[in-house]
Design a protein around this motif. Structure first.
Motif, short mmCIF file in Angstrom:
data_model
loop_
_atom_site.label_atom_id
_atom_site.label_comp_id
_atom_site.label_asym_id
_atom_site.label_seq_id
_atom_site.Cartn_x
_atom_site.Cartn_y
_atom_site.Cartn_z
N ILE A 148 2.89 -59.75 -0.41
CA ILE A 148 3.95 -60.61 0.13
C ILE A 148 3.95 -60.56 1.65
N GLY A 149 3.54 -59.41 2.21
CA GLY A 149 3.38 -59.34 3.66
C GLY A 149 2.33 -60.32 4.15
N GLY A 150 1.24 -60.47 3.39
CA GLY A 150 0.24 -61.49 3.73
C GLY A 150 0.84 -62.88 3.67
N ASN A 151 1.70 -63.12 2.66
CA ASN A 151 2.42 -64.39 2.60
C ASN A 151 3.20 -64.64 3.88
N ALA A 152 3.94 -63.60 4.29
CA ALA A 152 4.79 -63.73 5.47
C ALA A 152 3.97 -64.00 6.72
N LEU A 153 2.86 -63.26 6.89
CA LEU A 153 2.03 -63.45 8.08
C LEU A 153 1.39 -64.82 8.07
N GLY A 154 0.91 -65.27 6.89
CA GLY A 154 0.32 -66.60 6.81
C GLY A 154 1.33 -67.68 7.12
N GLY A 155 2.55 -67.53 6.59
CA GLY A 155 3.59 -68.49 6.89
C GLY A 155 3.90 -68.54 8.37
N MET A 156 3.93 -67.37 9.01
CA MET A 156 4.23 -67.31 10.43
C MET A 156 3.12 -67.94 11.26
N VAL A 157 1.88 -67.53 11.00
CA VAL A 157 0.75 -68.02 11.81
C VAL A 157 0.58 -69.53 11.61
N GLY A 158 0.71 -70.00 10.37
CA GLY A 158 0.59 -71.43 10.12
C GLY A 158 1.64 -72.22 10.87
N ARG A 159 2.88 -71.76 10.80
CA ARG A 159 3.96 -72.46 11.50
C ARG A 159 3.75 -72.40 13.01
N LEU A 160 3.32 -71.25 13.50
CA LEU A 160 3.14 -71.06 14.95
C LEU A 160 2.05 -71.99 15.48
N ILE A 161 0.91 -72.00 14.79
CA ILE A 161 -0.20 -72.86 15.22
C ILE A 161 0.22 -74.33 15.20
N ALA A 162 0.81 -74.75 14.08
CA ALA A 162 1.17 -76.17 13.95
C ALA A 162 2.21 -76.57 14.98
N GLY A 163 3.24 -75.73 15.19
CA GLY A 163 4.31 -76.08 16.11
C GLY A 163 3.85 -76.16 17.55
N ILE A 164 3.06 -75.19 17.98
CA ILE A 164 2.62 -75.16 19.39
C ILE A 164 1.63 -76.28 19.68
N ILE A 165 0.66 -76.46 18.79
CA ILE A 165 -0.36 -77.49 19.04
C ILE A 165 0.26 -78.88 19.00
N ALA A 166 1.27 -79.09 18.14
CA ALA A 166 1.93 -80.40 18.07
C ALA A 166 2.61 -80.76 19.39
N ASP A 167 3.04 -79.75 20.13
CA ASP A 167 3.72 -80.00 21.40
C ASP A 167 2.74 -80.35 22.51
N PHE A 168 1.52 -79.85 22.42
CA PHE A 168 0.54 -80.05 23.50
C PHE A 168 -0.59 -80.99 23.12
N GLY A 169 -0.66 -81.37 21.86
CA GLY A 169 -1.72 -82.27 21.41
C GLY A 169 -1.29 -82.96 20.14
N SER A 170 -2.17 -82.97 19.16
CA SER A 170 -1.88 -83.63 17.89
C SER A 170 -1.57 -82.62 16.81
N TRP A 171 -0.58 -82.95 15.98
CA TRP A 171 -0.27 -82.07 14.85
C TRP A 171 -1.45 -81.97 13.89
N ARG A 172 -2.31 -82.99 13.88
CA ARG A 172 -3.47 -82.99 12.99
C ARG A 172 -4.46 -81.87 13.34
N ILE A 173 -4.58 -81.60 14.63
CA ILE A 173 -5.46 -80.51 15.04
C ILE A 173 -4.94 -79.18 14.51
N GLY A 174 -3.63 -78.99 14.59
CA GLY A 174 -3.03 -77.76 14.09
C GLY A 174 -3.26 -77.58 12.60
N ILE A 175 -3.07 -78.65 11.82
CA ILE A 175 -3.29 -78.56 10.37
C ILE A 175 -4.76 -78.30 10.07
N GLY A 176 -5.66 -78.91 10.84
CA GLY A 176 -7.09 -78.66 10.65
C GLY A 176 -7.45 -77.21 10.91
#
Length: 401
Positions: A148-176
């Motif tokens: 479950i800790g892996g779940n939590a870290l994956g949820g955090m890193v995924g959200r962090l990458i998507a949120g930050i990249i969407a602000d400075f570029g395209s959300w599609r890059i973050g999802i990729g």
């Protein structure tokens, strides 16, 4: 395959470390793929011209298809084996996520998200069954907590990458990027996880499958344990779905990157799940569960404050509360279900993801009609029912095993 009489995996051994590394990576991948879109809901609402509740379909739809698929995939693992099913699940989910980043229209994106939910269903319930079969009772709380800790870290890193990249570029890059990380996690899982040593494959008679699920509802405790993830996960997802909408507005007016950075509080969930799982193994699950839920209610109250610091602190407390409670209840199911464990795990996680889907979207109605106060009132009601169930569970006779 080794005989089913092989020794159970003990904590601290090399095989324990390999197993927990593999399943930590698997949990990381699954939650990054599923929940990386969560901070992007305001972006989708603006780019595709949909409401907050409609934008939540990017998360709710894969959770719904995952929930239903669990009921079919978990019996397949009784035939094909735990590791093969989980491996195919991880690779397919990663590839679909990469493809989804390239689809130009909203409906096409939702179709791929729905398919991702189906493929991702091969990991959660089967992983719980694998641990229940292979781990010694003294190690299962810690191992489940690390998953479950892996779940939590994956949820955090995924959200962090998507949120930050969407602000400075395209959300599609973050999802990729999330898809590529998920692919690397799948490779790690494939080579690190030891083959099952106590699993025995058997021929599945599909007309008998419903009975392997329904008999769990005759147990005095399992139906209540299945209800807890529906309520707790539903409430937890509501908080994370709509907190971004609140923080984008005055008086906070935060950027998408800053909101994405707030999701680093998932690190507290990573620690909380492992620690709570270990504490529950020592002190007893019934003593720990209701305390974790009570802490979540306190966190909800904090998010009503105007101070940004107190709001974030409330989210931290809610995160720790949720992952701690989830660690307790998921390992409790694994110990209580003495037969058809994959099916018991599937039922637990079916309700878990249905809560995320149904209640997560219902929270959008609460936000549309009552703002953040409406969301807190809605989630508070869910947590109070979960607390009442936890008290009931604490009064049951001792569980087998």
């Amino acid at each position: 395959m080794d005989e089913p009489g092989e020794r159970l995996i003990e904590a601290g051994t090399p095989v324990f470390r390999r197993t927990t590394l593999a399943l930590f990576a698997a949990g990381f991948s699954t939650f990054a793929v599923l929940y990386g879109v969560q901070p992007l809901l305001p972006v989708y609402a603006e780019e595709f011209g949909v409401s907050p509740a409609e934008s939540s379909l990017a998360l709710s739809l894969p959770c719904a298809t995952l929930a239903v698929s669990l009921l079919f995939v978990s019996p397949l693992s009784e035939v094909w084996g735990r590791k093969p099913v989980m491996t195919v699940s991880l690779f397919a989910s990663a590839i679909l996520t990469i493809v989804a980043a390239l689809v130009p229209d909203w409906h096409g994106f939702l179709v791929l998200r729905a398919l991702t939910g189906i493929t991702a269903s091969g990991l959660p319930a089967v992983a719980m069954a694998y641990l229940s079969e292979e781990m010694h009772g003294r190690a299962i709380g810690l191992s489940m907590g690390l998953l479950i800790g892996g779940n939590a870290l994956g949820g955090m890193v995924g959200r962090l990458i998507a949120g930050i990249i969407a602000d400075f570029g395209s959300w599609r890059i973050g999802i990729g990027i999330i898809g590529v990380l998920a692919l690397l996690a799948a490779v790690t899982f494939r080579f690190a996880l030891p083959p099952s040593r106590r699993f025995v494959a058997h021929r599945m008679r599909w007309r008998e499958v419903p009975g392997t699920f329904t008999h769990h509802f005759r147990d005095a405790g399992l139906p209540w344990l299945f209800a807890e993830p529906f309520l707790l996960m539903g409430g937890f997802v509501c908080i994370y779905n709509y907190i971004g909408f609140r923080l984008l507005e005055p008086p906070y007016s935060l950027s998408q990157a800053v909101i994405g950075a707030i999701f680093t509080v998932y690190l507290f969930g990573t620690a909380s799940s492992a620690i709570t799982g270990e504490v529950a193994s020592r002190l007893g699950r019934r003593r720990v569960l209701w305390l974790a839920i009570t802490a979540g209610l306190a966190g909800l109250a904090l998010t009503l404050a105007q101070s940004l610091v107190l709001v974030i602190l409330g989210v931290v407390v809610i995160t720790m509360s949720f992952f701690g409670a989830h660690s307790v209840t998921s390992s409790w199911v694994g110990r209580r279900a003495v037969t058809d464990r994959a099916q018991a795990s599937a039922l637990y996680l079916c309700l878990y993801y249905l809560g995320s889907s149904i209640l997560g979207t219902a929270g959008g109605w609460a936000y549309d009609h009552g703002g953040w106060t409406g969301v807190v009132g809605f989630v508070g009601g869910l947590y109070l029912v979960a607390l009442a169930i936890a008290v009931r569970l604490s009064r049951l006779p001792p569980l087998p095993g």
